[in-house]
Design a protein around this motif. Sequence first.
Motif, PDB file in Angstrom:
ATOM      1  N   GLY A 179      -7.576   2.970  -4.662  1.00 55.28           N
ATOM      2  CA  GLY A 179      -6.688   1.687  -4.865  1.00 55.28           C
ATOM      3  C   GLY A 179      -6.442   1.548  -6.274  1.00 55.28           C
ATOM      4  O   GLY A 179      -6.701   1.958  -7.099  1.00 55.28           O
ATOM      5  N   GLN A 221       1.074   3.823  -3.120  1.00 55.70           N
ATOM      6  CA  GLN A 221       0.474   5.055  -2.796  1.00 55.70           C
ATOM      7  C   GLN A 221       1.542   6.493  -2.960  1.00 55.70           C
ATOM      8  O   GLN A 221       1.197   7.320  -3.327  1.00 55.70           O
ATOM      9  CB  GLN A 221       0.146   5.306  -1.220  1.00 55.70           C
ATOM     10  CG  GLN A 221      -0.544   6.680  -0.874  1.00 55.70           C
ATOM     11  CD  GLN A 221      -1.162   6.693   0.617  1.00 55.70           C
ATOM     12  OE1 GLN A 221      -1.459   5.444   0.767  1.00 55.70           O
ATOM     13  NE2 GLN A 221      -1.371   7.792   1.112  1.00 55.70           N
ATOM     14  N   PRO A 223       0.787  -1.327   0.178  1.00 59.95           N
ATOM     15  CA  PRO A 223      -0.091  -0.227  -0.105  1.00 59.95           C
ATOM     16  C   PRO A 223       0.909   1.227  -0.012  1.00 59.95           C
ATOM     17  O   PRO A 223       0.742   2.152  -0.469  1.00 59.95           O
ATOM     18  CB  PRO A 223      -1.095  -0.075   1.198  1.00 59.95           C
ATOM     19  CG  PRO A 223      -1.062  -1.578   1.624  1.00 59.95           C
ATOM     20  CD  PRO A 223       0.440  -2.247   1.086  1.00 59.95           C
TER      21      PRO A 223
END
Length: 386
Positions: free
Chosen positions: A318, A296, A292
């Motif tokens: 996402g 990101q 993640p």
Amino acid sequence: MASPTLLSKLPDVGTSIFAVMTQLAQECGAINLAQGFPDYDPPLALQQALARHATTSGHHQYAPMPGLLRLREAIAGKTARVYGVPAPDAATEITVTCGATEALYAVLAAVVHPGDEVLVLEPAYDLYGPAIRLQGGVPVYVPLSAADFRPDWDRVRASLTSSTRLVMLNSPHNPSGAVLTAEDLDQLAALLAGTDTLVLSDEVYEHMVFDGEPHRSVLRHPALRERAFVLSSFGKTYHATGWKMGYCVAPPALTAEVRRVHQFLTFAVSTPTQHALADMLETDSGHDEGLPAFYQHKRDLFRELLAGSRFELLPVPGGYFQLARYHQISADNDVTFARHLTREAGVAVVPVSAFYHHGHNTGLVRFCFAKQDSTLRAAAERLVGL
């Protein structure tokens, strides 16, 4: 002598837009932000494990049809760790497949009969509709919200009939990056309660959910899990899309049906690759936990680089795709604009109309930001001046 007549099963289907745009990018020397693959390598430990098993370990023959037991056991342990749920049974609930693509096709071939309806939330990955039709099924397209690509559960309810065999989910969503919430899953479970309708949940971007939010896997929802096929992708998780390795988690009765088809599609998939992935899962539990933040960073960097452009960037909860409106740059339809961008600006993208069965112009293009930072910077330099 006359050539034999061939009646196509998919007469309206041409070459995938992803292959088309990648080929155009190669012809034009463009930076390819169209097709969803990284331009960096898998983790070194995984590469070394594959080299070891492919060259010195003697793992050159067929793997067991459902997948190596040690890999399935590692998948079971990972599933329990990541989602805090009872581990699926490695023997009866996990099948290793040739990518999530084969898993998806095997599910549809196993459960969709001629005339069965399959609900597809649209826009949707371009494989879904043709794969349903090849089984004699009827895709029933339910539009997602044009504003944020969220499901409209009233529309889903209105589309369900006694002929609905399957509902297809995709979260994080390709192409928009939208993610399903716990409330979404509750609403779907309530709609399907008391029916025989099944769920296919395409979760290949499961480890790419941002801003501190969790991935709401169907595996976390007991009422849905008992009627669901959940698909995952090692290719997406380990930056190795060319390895074509995925798996399907489903209850025993559903898994048995998937395996009936899987054994006649591929029978088994690469033995040394399965061993390498088992090594990775057994020794490194931190890779998926870091994804993640890894993605990101790329999302935020790409958005920052394009902040001074005339593209209107949509939110990305996402996945690894960025949607953008281009109306301040061009009035062309999205296919024409995507081709122009590739040829003239040297950056390849995918027109979002490719994700709709009727191909209507969306005024949106999709960028893939699963690229090295240097690639994203180079692409942005070409885009900001448009």
